[in-house]
Design a protein around this motif. Structure first.
Motif, PDB file in Angstrom:
ATOM      1  N   LEU A   1       0.827  -1.203   0.000  1.00 19.42           N
ATOM      2  CA  LEU A   1       0.000   0.000   0.000  1.00 19.42           C
ATOM      3  C   LEU A   1       0.864   1.257   0.000  1.00 19.42           C
ATOM      4  N   TYR A   2       1.962   1.230   0.726  1.00 19.01           N
ATOM      5  CA  TYR A   2       2.956   2.294   0.583  1.00 19.01           C
ATOM      6  C   TYR A   2       4.308   1.788   1.045  1.00 19.01           C
ATOM      7  N   MET A   3       5.370   2.457   0.581  1.00 25.45           N
ATOM      8  CA  MET A   3       6.747   2.029   0.845  1.00 25.45           C
ATOM      9  C   MET A   3       7.591   3.259   1.162  1.00 25.45           C
ATOM     10  N   ASN A   4       8.419   3.161   2.189  1.00 26.36           N
ATOM     11  CA  ASN A   4       9.231   4.295   2.610  1.00 26.36           C
ATOM     12  C   ASN A   4      10.552   3.776   3.193  1.00 26.36           C
ATOM     13  N   PRO A   5      11.624   4.568   3.127  1.00 25.19           N
ATOM     14  CA  PRO A   5      12.930   4.085   3.604  1.00 25.19           C
ATOM     15  C   PRO A   5      12.987   3.973   5.114  1.00 25.19           C
ATOM     16  N   THR A   6      13.813   3.056   5.590  1.00 28.93           N
ATOM     17  CA  THR A   6      14.126   2.951   7.009  1.00 28.93           C
ATOM     18  C   THR A   6      15.628   3.195   7.183  1.00 28.93           C
ATOM     19  N   THR A   7      16.052   3.398   8.418  1.00 34.47           N
ATOM     20  CA  THR A   7      17.425   3.805   8.702  1.00 34.47           C
ATOM     21  C   THR A   7      18.399   2.643   8.543  1.00 34.47           C
ATOM     22  N   SER A   8      19.366   2.818   7.667  1.00 31.83           N
ATOM     23  CA  SER A   8      20.321   1.753   7.355  1.00 31.83           C
ATOM     24  C   SER A   8      21.355   1.529   8.444  1.00 31.83           C
ATOM     25  N   THR A   9      21.648   2.560   9.249  1.00 32.67           N
ATOM     26  CA  THR A   9      22.722   2.422  10.243  1.00 32.67           C
ATOM     27  C   THR A   9      22.437   1.304  11.241  1.00 32.67           C
ATOM     28  N   ARG A  10      21.182   0.927  11.401  1.00 32.85           N
ATOM     29  CA  ARG A  10      20.844  -0.196  12.296  1.00 32.85           C
ATOM     30  C   ARG A  10      21.480  -1.498  11.824  1.00 32.85           C
ATOM     31  N   PHE A  11      21.809  -1.550  10.525  1.00 35.56           N
ATOM     32  CA  PHE A  11      22.292  -2.793   9.933  1.00 35.56           C
ATOM     33  C   PHE A  11      23.806  -2.781   9.688  1.00 35.56           C
TER      34      PHE A  11
END
Length: 211
Positions: free
Chosen positions: A79-89
């Motif tokens: 329904l919608y897509m948005n970025p998440t924070t990469s530094t967690r990985f």
């Protein structure tokens, strides 16, 4: 968007190394997305056991994108897509980049120096997504190609999407060891002593005024 370079996935190493920090691009083709820390932990477990993943990540575009989705029988509707924070990985990405030969990673917030070094060695870039651009990102989705690990909540699953002109996205870490995040941090650290000096001067002036 006329200034953005249109990239057809999957990318070869030469194309990746032709890109530089600050370049704008759009992506057309298959991407693999997840926003889950448990997903990264499971990928690592598979690597440690020498077990094949349910989805091929060799030379892939792996993006840290979360989604609001609903199950539709055997698949998902995004329904919608948005970025998440990469530094967690950060603890996972250097190994993933090198072992899978990833060509593109991305999300928001960047990755650390170890990941930048892995990208330089492998030939991989980091793409920064527009925060709050869910409507723009979602309209680029053409179809859900594959979904793995349905025991996870939807935005943690490993999901392959076909996208068309996803972007514009900004190259913020290139395959030559250049990182916009390192530049910003170095600039901030260079300014920090002068900021402290000015704050101390303001404090002394305030003390003198009170006395």
């Amino acid at each position: 968007m006329t200034n953005a370079r249109h990239l057809q996935l999957p990318l070869d190493e030469a194309t990746v190394r032709s890109l530089s920090v600050g370049d704008l691009v759009t992506l057309t083709g298959d991407i693999i997305v997840t926003a889950g820390l448990p997903t990264h932990e499971r990928i690592l477990e598979y690597l440690d056991r020498g077990q094949n993943l349910p989805m091929d990540l060799k030379g892939a575009t792996l993006l840290h994108l979360g989604s609001y989705s609903r199950d539709t029988g055997d698949s998902l509707e995004i329904l919608y897509m948005n970025p998440t924070t990469s530094t967690r990985f950060n603890p996972f990405m250097p190994r993933f980049i090198q072992e899978f030969g990833l060509r593109v990673v991305g999300g928001k917030g960047g990755l650390d120096t170890a990941s930048t070094q892995a990208m330089q060695k492998t030939g991989c870039i980091y793409l920064s997504f527009l925060g709050g651009g869910a409507a723009l990102h979602t309209t680029a989705i053409k179809r859900v190609v594959d979904v793995a690990w349905p025991d996870f909540i939807a935005h943690f699953r490993l999901t392959k999407l076909e996208v068309e002109k996803l972007g514009p996205l900004t190259v913020t870490i290139d395959a030559h060891g250049n990182s916009a995040y390192d530049r910003l941090r170095n600039t901030a650290e260079a300014l920090f002593p002068e900021i402290l000096k000015e704050l101390e001067a303001d404090r002394l002036r305030a003390s003198a005024t009170k006395s």
